[in-house]
Design an enzyme around this catalytic site. Structure first.
Site, PDB file in Angstrom:
ATOM      1  N   CYS A 282       0.799  -1.236   0.000  1.00 40.96           N
ATOM      2  CA  CYS A 282       0.000   0.000   0.000  1.00 40.96           C
ATOM      3  C   CYS A 282       0.828   1.282   0.000  1.00 40.96           C
ATOM      4  CB  CYS A 282      -0.931   0.001   1.205  1.00 40.96           C
ATOM      5  SG  CYS A 282      -2.086  -1.370   1.198  1.00 40.96           S
TER       6      CYS A 282
HETATM    7  N1  LIG Z   1      -2.567  -6.042   1.893  1.00 41.41           N
HETATM    8  C1  LIG Z   1      -3.122  -5.007   2.462  1.00 41.41           C
HETATM    9  O1  LIG Z   1      -2.874  -4.706   3.606  1.00 41.41           O
HETATM   10  C2  LIG Z   1      -4.128  -4.150   1.720  1.00 41.41           C
HETATM   11  C3  LIG Z   1      -4.886  -3.231   2.438  1.00 41.41           C
HETATM   12  C4  LIG Z   1      -5.824  -2.459   1.778  1.00 41.41           C
HETATM   13  C5  LIG Z   1      -5.966  -2.592   0.413  1.00 41.41           C
HETATM   14  N2  LIG Z   1      -5.197  -3.479  -0.290  1.00 41.41           N
HETATM   15  C6  LIG Z   1      -5.426  -3.593  -1.716  1.00 41.41           C
HETATM   16  O2  LIG Z   1      -6.212  -4.758  -1.967  1.00 41.41           O
HETATM   17  C7  LIG Z   1      -5.846  -5.347  -3.210  1.00 41.41           C
HETATM   18  C8  LIG Z   1      -5.426  -6.784  -2.991  1.00 41.41           C
HETATM   19  O3  LIG Z   1      -4.283  -6.794  -2.162  1.00 41.41           O
HETATM   20  P1  LIG Z   1      -3.819  -8.083  -1.382  1.00 41.41           P
HETATM   21  O4  LIG Z   1      -2.785  -7.619  -0.423  1.00 41.41           O
HETATM   22  O5  LIG Z   1      -4.996  -8.836  -0.876  1.00 41.41           O
HETATM   23  O6  LIG Z   1      -3.142  -8.909  -2.586  1.00 41.41           O
HETATM   24  P2  LIG Z   1      -2.669 -10.439  -2.542  1.00 41.41           P
HETATM   25  O7  LIG Z   1      -1.582 -10.545  -3.523  1.00 41.41           O
HETATM   26  O8  LIG Z   1      -2.453 -10.870  -1.135  1.00 41.41           O
HETATM   27  O9  LIG Z   1      -3.937 -11.241  -3.061  1.00 41.41           O
HETATM   28  C9  LIG Z   1      -4.420 -11.103  -4.349  1.00 41.41           C
HETATM   29  C10 LIG Z   1      -5.016 -12.433  -4.761  1.00 41.41           C
HETATM   30  O10 LIG Z   1      -5.607 -12.227  -6.041  1.00 41.41           O
HETATM   31  C11 LIG Z   1      -5.389 -13.397  -6.804  1.00 41.41           C
HETATM   32  N3  LIG Z   1      -5.593 -13.054  -8.205  1.00 41.41           N
HETATM   33  C12 LIG Z   1      -4.754 -12.407  -9.032  1.00 41.41           C
HETATM   34  N4  LIG Z   1      -5.329 -12.261 -10.239  1.00 41.41           N
HETATM   35  C13 LIG Z   1      -6.546 -12.835 -10.164  1.00 41.41           C
HETATM   36  C14 LIG Z   1      -7.610 -13.000 -11.078  1.00 41.41           C
HETATM   37  N5  LIG Z   1      -7.530 -12.517 -12.319  1.00 41.41           N
HETATM   38  N6  LIG Z   1      -8.719 -13.651 -10.671  1.00 41.41           N
HETATM   39  C15 LIG Z   1      -8.812 -14.131  -9.417  1.00 41.41           C
HETATM   40  N7  LIG Z   1      -7.837 -13.991  -8.505  1.00 41.41           N
HETATM   41  C16 LIG Z   1      -6.724 -13.349  -8.874  1.00 41.41           C
HETATM   42  C17 LIG Z   1      -3.993 -13.808  -6.430  1.00 41.41           C
HETATM   43  O11 LIG Z   1      -3.752 -15.166  -6.749  1.00 41.41           O
HETATM   44  C18 LIG Z   1      -3.996 -13.543  -4.925  1.00 41.41           C
HETATM   45  O12 LIG Z   1      -4.419 -14.679  -4.186  1.00 41.41           O
HETATM   46  C19 LIG Z   1      -4.740  -4.453  -3.776  1.00 41.41           C
HETATM   47  O13 LIG Z   1      -5.348  -3.497  -4.596  1.00 41.41           O
HETATM   48  C20 LIG Z   1      -4.179  -3.777  -2.545  1.00 41.41           C
HETATM   49  O14 LIG Z   1      -3.593  -2.539  -2.848  1.00 41.41           O
HETATM   50  C21 LIG Z   1      -4.285  -4.275   0.344  1.00 41.41           C
END
Ligand SMILES: NC(=O)c1ccc[n+]([C@@H]2O[C@H](COP(=O)([O-])OP(=O)(O)OC[C@H]3O[C@@H](n4cnc5c(N)ncnc54)[C@H](O)[C@@H]3O)[C@@H](O)[C@H]2O)c1
Length: 480
Positions: A282
């Site tokens: 983030c």
């Molecule tokens: N990690 C955090 O603390 C946090 C907090 C707030 C917001 N976010 C936002 O949330 C979003 C996700 O982040 P995250 O940390 O959960 O990511 P992550 O990498 O932990 O998880 C993403 C998941 O999406 C899957 N994926 C990728 N492409 C895909 C598709 N086409 N169809 C289905 N699944 C698919 C991946 O295999 C993975 O399991 C990002 O935009 C991030 O900026 C993250």
């Protein structure tokens, strides 16, 4: 509801009724740090939830009732799985059968720090092929203002269905804070904005089942911007305190003491702490999304860019601090054995993405040091996997023993995990560079804290107390 949606989009009342009865079938695309806690939270309040992820390993784990994230207990996944409320699949066909789809896929940036929306586009295209009238789509991935309307909506409308007429579309940012046991998806207020009022109303109605407080804004763009404001606020304030930490070192002042003192002000001040740099998915990434989008409006986001510049310099500053401290002991950085403790982007999490530790490793190696690390949560550390690093490298966590600590020329605390015994570390390690004040309350002649003066004995060339000397608590150094 406040007003009738009788003449509004089709499916409004049916979906409203299903949400109220907790019978709405929900898909969560992307079962990562954001998606899995959301899927579990929605299943816990009674909705049937299917997680859709391209990662077969994650899908299989949920199928076995196992969690792969520290913040989500396997017991919860297993119980929900057994009750038939939580399942997972890699097959997008599941999207046809649901009433609501959350998109929680990654939004990284590329090497030029431009937004990489490819994951969102693939997810949206997968939904579009199977979009059914009356479905609600909620984007949760963090992104720049305009993504929902300019990117996701046209892809979904490629199905022939129209947003606001045939289906509903909203943006609701995620506020999950990995490692935080107090603030969870169930008690953290949510913001939501729709591409039309009906979408916002339905999304808010659903989110209120998850968490008590839901704040509805006038548009998806406002919701997208609110998430970026939250993260840019953090980035800018961390940069400010990082800059002051470096200044404090030069002025012989302890920034940690200063922060503790300023924190006694009951209004108008919020403490931020310095560190080795920002990491994770983030804080280093999201501000770049806005800076990139702002250019389309002939606007330069100077605060954002300055904050990024200051924060990105911190790993280099840490390495400079390591070299300086070794030099005081008459040792060059070249050839020195440097052991990093904690390589995640913050303490007590298992997420090492974009961690400043990667940049620190790279800079230490470039200076000719030998580098090892220990992290109880990261058995294998991929350096070069993120955009900061150019050369791929894989390191393995080393067992943390007194012998290993004594053998190191310098131990650098990068992520101050609660599991470490800091008194023991201070006793055993010949030299510690503490970038996060994890050794607060402990005194030792060879603890160099980021943002604080070098201990006198070390500054005199290490001719103070013997490095093997026991750590003692010096009350004057206690962190209040
Ligand atoms: N990690 C955090 O603390 C946090 C907090 C707030 C917001 N976010 C936002 O949330 C979003 C996700 O982040 P995250 O940390 O959960 O990511 P992550 O990498 O932990 O998880 C993403 C998941 O999406 C899957 N994926 C990728 N492409 C895909 C598709 N086409 N169809 C289905 N699944 C698919 C991946 O295999 C993975 O399991 C990002 O935009 C991030 O900026 C993250």
């Amino acid at each position: 509801m406040g007003r009738s949606m009788d003449t509004g989009p089709r499916g409004f009342e049916q979906l409203q009724a299903r949400i109220d009865a907790a019978t709405a079938r929900i898909a969560v695309m992307g079962l990562g740090y954001v998606g899995l806690p959301l899927a579990v939270g929605l299943a816990e309040v009674g909705f049937p939830v299917v997680g859709v992820d391209v990662d077969a390993g994650r899908v299989a784990a949920i199928g076995r009732g196992e969690s792969y994230l520290r913040d989500v207990p396997s017991s919860k996944v297993a119980a929900l799985r057994a009750e038939g409320r939580l399942s997972a699949t890699a097959d997008y066909e599941a999207l046809r059968q649901v009433d609501v789809t959350f998109i929680c896929v990654p939004t990284p940036y590329d090497r030029q720090r431009a937004p990489d929306l490819s994951y969102i586009r693939v997810a949206a295209a997968g939904i579009a092929e199977r979009l059914q009238p009356g479905q609600l789509i909620i984007l949760q991935s963090t992104t720049y203002p305009g993504t929902t309307e300019e990117e996701v909506q046209p892809i979904l409308e490629g199905s022939g269905l129209r947003a606001g007429r045939d289906f509903f579309l909203a943006f609701s940012p995620e506020r999950i804070n990995p490692g935080d046991r107090v603030h969870t998806v169930r008690n953290t207020p949510k913001v939501v904005g729709g591409v039309d009022p009906a979408s916002a109303e339905l999304a808010a109605r659903l989110l209120r089942c998850l968490t008590a407080e839901v704040y509805v804004v006038s548009s998806a763009r406002a919701a997208e911007m609110s998430k970026l404001l939250e993260n840019i606020f953090r980035s800018v304030n961390i940069a400010l305190v990082n800059e002051l930490a470096v200044l404090c070192e030069r002025m012989g002042i302890d920034i940690w003491e200063v922060i503790a003192a300023a924190s006694t002000k009951p209004f108008g001040f919020m403490p931020f702490t310095p560190g080795p740099g920002v990491g994770g998915h983030c804080i280093p990434v999201d501000p770049c999304y806005l800076a990139w989008k702002a250019r389309e409006y002939d606007f330069r986001t100077r605060f954002i860019e300055l904050a990024a510049e200051v924060n990105e310099e911190m790993p280099r500053h840490v390495v400079g601090r390591v070299a300086e401290a070794l030099n005081m002991l008459g040792k060059p950085l070249r050839g020195a054995d440097v052991l990093l403790l904690g390589v995640t982007f913050k303490r007590d999490v298992d997420d090492a993405r974009n961690s400043p530790a990667a940049r620190i490793v790279e800079l230490l190696l470039a200076a000719g040091a030998r580098v090892g690390y220990n992290d109880p949560y990261v058995p294998v550390f991929q350096v070069g996997d993120d955009v900061f690093c150019r050369s791929a490298l894989e390191l393995r966590s080393e067992p943390l023993t007194a012998g290993r600590l004594r053998a190191a020329d310098c131990v650098v605390i990068v992520a101050g995990h609660s599991d470490y015994d800091y008194a023991w570390l201070v006793r055993e390690a010949p030299l510690i560079i503490d970038t996060v004040n994890a050794t607060r309350g402990l005194a030792g002649p060879r603890i160099v804290r980021l943002g604080a003066p070098v201990p006198e004995g070390l500054a005199r060339g290490g001719r103070g107390r013997a490095c093997e000397g026991k750590a003692t608590v010096d009350p004057s150094l206690l962190d209040p």
